[in-house]
Structure formats: C-alpha cells, structure tokens
Design an enzyme around this catalytic site. Structure first.
Site, mmCIF file in Angstrom:
data_model
loop_
_atom_site.group_PDB
_atom_site.id
_atom_site.type_symbol
_atom_site.label_atom_id
_atom_site.label_comp_id
_atom_site.label_asym_id
_atom_site.label_seq_id
_atom_site.Cartn_x
_atom_site.Cartn_y
_atom_site.Cartn_z
ATOM 1 N N HIS A 103 0.880 -1.168 0.000
ATOM 2 C CA HIS A 103 0.000 0.000 0.000
ATOM 3 C C HIS A 103 0.917 1.216 0.000
ATOM 4 C CE1 HIS A 103 -2.407 -2.928 2.419
ATOM 5 N NE2 HIS A 103 -3.466 -2.358 1.889
ATOM 6 N N ASP A 106 2.505 1.954 3.319
ATOM 7 C CA ASP A 106 3.431 0.947 3.870
ATOM 8 C C ASP A 106 4.882 1.315 3.619
ATOM 9 O OD1 ASP A 106 1.135 -0.572 4.273
ATOM 10 O OD2 ASP A 106 1.486 -1.874 2.539
#
Ligand code: XUL
Ligand code: CO
Length: 439
Positions: A103, A106
């Site tokens: 993501h 992240d």
C-alpha cells in the site's frame, strides 16, 4: 547504515532441497520444475506483502506491538522507512520469490497533508525502483490504503464527504501511477471502509453510485496512463465495517455489471474473506472463473473456530489442493499470483518466524499444485464431471439453447415425450476418495 539491512543476514538464502530439506529450505517448491507445461514459479507467482510482514508491529485489539524490528521501534521518519524498504526487498530475494505487494502508506513515513504525502511517497517510489533493480524482485500489485487514516472512518469512495473522496482520488492516482512506473502486474482496490455501520445514517443507493463512479474513474485513468495490468477488487463481507459492499465475488460481479465495468475489472480473492462470507475458498475461485473475472489470490487462511480475519499462512494441503484444482480450471494466473497477505502470530516475535511462515506457505501451495497435477492427470474426476453433463450435447440440450425455443416449446417436449428423468448418482464419496488418494 548497511548493518540495518542485515536483519535476516544470519539466515541462508532459502532454496529447494527436496526430500532431505532442512527447516529453512523448500521441500516441495522447486521453482524450475515443470508442472502441466509451466514451471512452478510461473504457476504460483508468489508474493510477499509489505503490510503484515514489515509494518504490523504485532498489536491486537487488546495490546500493543510485540515485535522488536529496528525500523519499527522508535523512529518512524525517513530513515526508518528506507530501512523497511531495503529489508523487505532483501527478504523477498532471500526467499527467492519473484514478487512483493504494498500500500502507499506501507513504504513511506507518515504524512498528514497533501504536500508531505506527495513528496514522501515519490521518494519511496524512487527508492523501490532502485531496490527492484538490485534485488531482481517485481511488483505483483500496488494499492492505496483508504482505511487506516481517521479521515476514512465513514468510507473513502463511499464517504458522505466529497473532500474525503478527493483525498482518496489523490492516493489512488498516486498509487496507480507508482504501480505503473514500477512495472506492477495489477492494481488492487480493497474497500474495507466502503460499507456501513448502520442504515440509520447511510444513503446506500448514493454510496453505491459514488463507488461506481470512483471505479469508472480508476479504469479511465488506467487507460489514460497506459497501464496494462489488471484492476482488481478484493471482496470481503465485513470487518472492519458491519457490512462491506464488495461482499463476495458474485456481489462484486453484480456491481460491475451495473456500472458497465465487468470487462474491465477482476477479483483478488482472499481465502479468509471467502470463508468469512460463508463460502469455501474454492467456491469463490470457481465463481470468478465462471463469471470470467478471476484475477489473483491473497493466500491467507482463517481459523475454523474464529469468525474474524486471522490472516494466517496457509497450512492445509487438503484445502489448498481443492482450491488449486479450481485455479487450474479457471485457466490459472495471467497477471495474478499468490500473495501472502498473512501474518505470523503475535507471539512469533523473531526474524526466523517470518521465514518459517513464508516457507511453510510456499511449500503447502507447491504441494497442493503437485497434488492437483496428479488429480488432473488421473482424469477420472474431470471425466465424471463431463459425462454428468453429456445430455447438454444431445438433441434436447441443444434445442433448449436455440434462440427460437420458448419456455412452452420445452414444456411441450416434456409432455409429448412423457419425460421421466431417472435419478443418477453424483458419486460424491467416490470423487472425494479419488482426491484423498492423491494427497
Ligand atoms: C484486509 C486485506 C487487505 C488487502 C489490501 O482484510 O486483505 O490487506 O489485501 O488492502
Ligand atoms: Co487481502
């Protein structure tokens, strides 16, 4: 600085060792072995996820993080984010798996305004591009996290607030552009907050239309930037919301049809989401195959006694064999693969535990593939299935499908011929025995 990237340096590179494999090696996953015309690596297309393996600190709803990872412990700034990216790509290389997934949030340090978000994510993507080059790893899919930040508490594309919708558009455009630039094979949308907690405050019809509009814009952007990968929706029935709109594969298909997107979007099926929606994992795969929207897999299981998303590594060879048969029936992966959206248990605090989790998952799926090959080559299950539907190749079956045939025509045929269909065994026990003989 390089010492930090050595989190896994005490461990050997993980390789196939066959029969006498030690615990830190593959016993079944021989990436170059050809199975039904493709190598195991090409069939399985394994991917490590950034979020559970490198971002999650080992917290649960009753307690904080248990993991002592150098990039998580204190500093969550630029250095820590860079260390996390380096360690992650090195881990995937060490496991000798081809792909990873992330993501946007992240891979970067936190940002709470538009300017920081854009600048920090851009830095992260530059770095990932370099790391992909040096480690030889590839991106299976990218995505945007539209669920953790408090702004998304009432949804992203289904938020009552168009300003939140616009923030979601910013993140998704950024993550799509990054995925395209990094050569990603797919772009995933998981709508964890696209649902509701109570209908008392929810205009369900409006939310669905806003969501349909969002997905149309995503597809339009894909074509505009020339991204050739697949756009995937990941169904889940609930958690965190009481009800999630992308409930299961069949619901997603209905949604895609309504907004004219059924030829543009496929599904990323997660084993644990399938079981939460009251289906088997293989049901969801078969449904996606039948509807022509099978894309990719998140290979994490639930717990048979617990009704939530425990995100465990797959460890049932039997269950995965049944799923593998359906993947092969659906034509196998094209752009998709097996992403380990799985986390080690909160008590598994060591670096070594991350290796055991992934090695176990890889070997279970490799074994499932070898079992599926034997079952398919044995041929008796598929022969039985084909013969069970043989009537549809006969005169009556063909007549039913002719465009000029009406319901009355068929009813009259039943009357004229005084049809008395006979019971025929479905042979379930025999077929289950055939599966078990190949386990
Ligand atoms: C949540 C889940 C997500 C998606 C990506 O249940 O599966 O991690 O895979 O957002
Ligand atoms: Co998932």
């Amino acid at each position: 600085m390089s010492a930090e990237t050595d989190y896994f340096s005490q461990f050997p590179d993980i390789a196939y060792e066959g029969e006498n494999a030690g615990e830190l090696s593959y016993r079944y996953y021989d990436k170059n072995r050809v199975v039904m015309g493709k190598t195991m690596e090409e069939h399985l297309r394994f991917s490590v996820c950034m979020w559970h393996t490198f971002c999650w600190p080992g917290s649960d709803v009753f307690g904080g993080g248990t993991f002592d990872r150098p990039w998580l412990s204190h500093d969550v700034g630029a250095e820590a984010a860079a260390m996390k990216r380096r360690t992650a790509l090195e881990f995937v290389r060490k496991l000798d798996l081809p792909f990873y997934c992330f993501h946007d949030v992240d891979v970067m340090e936190p940002a709470d305004n538009v300017a920081d978000y854009r600048q920090r994510f851009a830095t992260a993507v530059d770095h990932l591009e370099e790391l992909q080059e040096t480690t030889g790893r590839r991106l299976l899919w990218g995505t945007a996290n539209l669920f953790s930040d408090p702004r998304y508490a009432a949804g992203a594309a289904t938020s009552p607030d168009p300003e939140v919708y616009a923030w979601a558009a910013l993140q998704v455009r950024s993550a799509m552009d990054a995925t395209h630039r990094l050569g990603g094979s797919n772009y995933v949308l998981w709508g964890g907050r696209e649902g509701y907690e109570t209908l008392l405050n929810t205009d369900l019809g409006r939310e669905l239309d806003n969501f349909g509009r969002f997905l149309s814009l995503v597809v339009e952007h894909k074509h505009k930037i020339g991204f050739e990968g697949a756009i995937l929706i990941e169904p889940k029935p609930h958690e965190p919301t009481k009800h999630q709109y992308d409930f299961d594969t069949a619901t997603v298909y209905g949604f895609l049809k309504r907004y004219g997107l059924e030829n543009e979007v496929q599904v990323n099926i997660e084993a644990n989401h399938a079981t939460l929606s009251g289906h088997t994992f293989e049901h969801e795969i078969a449904m996606a195959g039948a509807l022509g929207i099978f894309g990719s897999i998140d290979a994490n299981r639930g717990d048979h006694q617990n009704g939530w998303d425990t995100d465990q590594f797959p460890n049932s060879v039997e269950e995965m064999t049944l799923a593998m048969i359906e993947i092969i029936r659906a034509g196998g992966f094209k752009t998709g693969g097996f992403n380990f959206d799985a986390k080690v248990r909160r008590q598994s605090v060591d670096a070594e535990d991350l290796l055991h989790g992934h090695i176990g998952g890889v070997d279970v799926l490799a074994r499932a593939l070898l079992n599926a090959e034997r079952i398919i080559e044995d041929g008796r299950i598929n022969e039985f299935r084909t013969s069970r539907y043989a009537g549809w190749h006969g005169e009556l079956g063909r007549t039913i499908h002719e465009s000029t045939t009406s319901l009355s025509d068929i009813a009259d045929l039943a009357i004229d011929r005084d049809l008395r269909p006979r019971h025929r065994s479905g042979r379930q026990e025999r077929l289950e025995n055939l599966v078990n003989r190949h386990m």
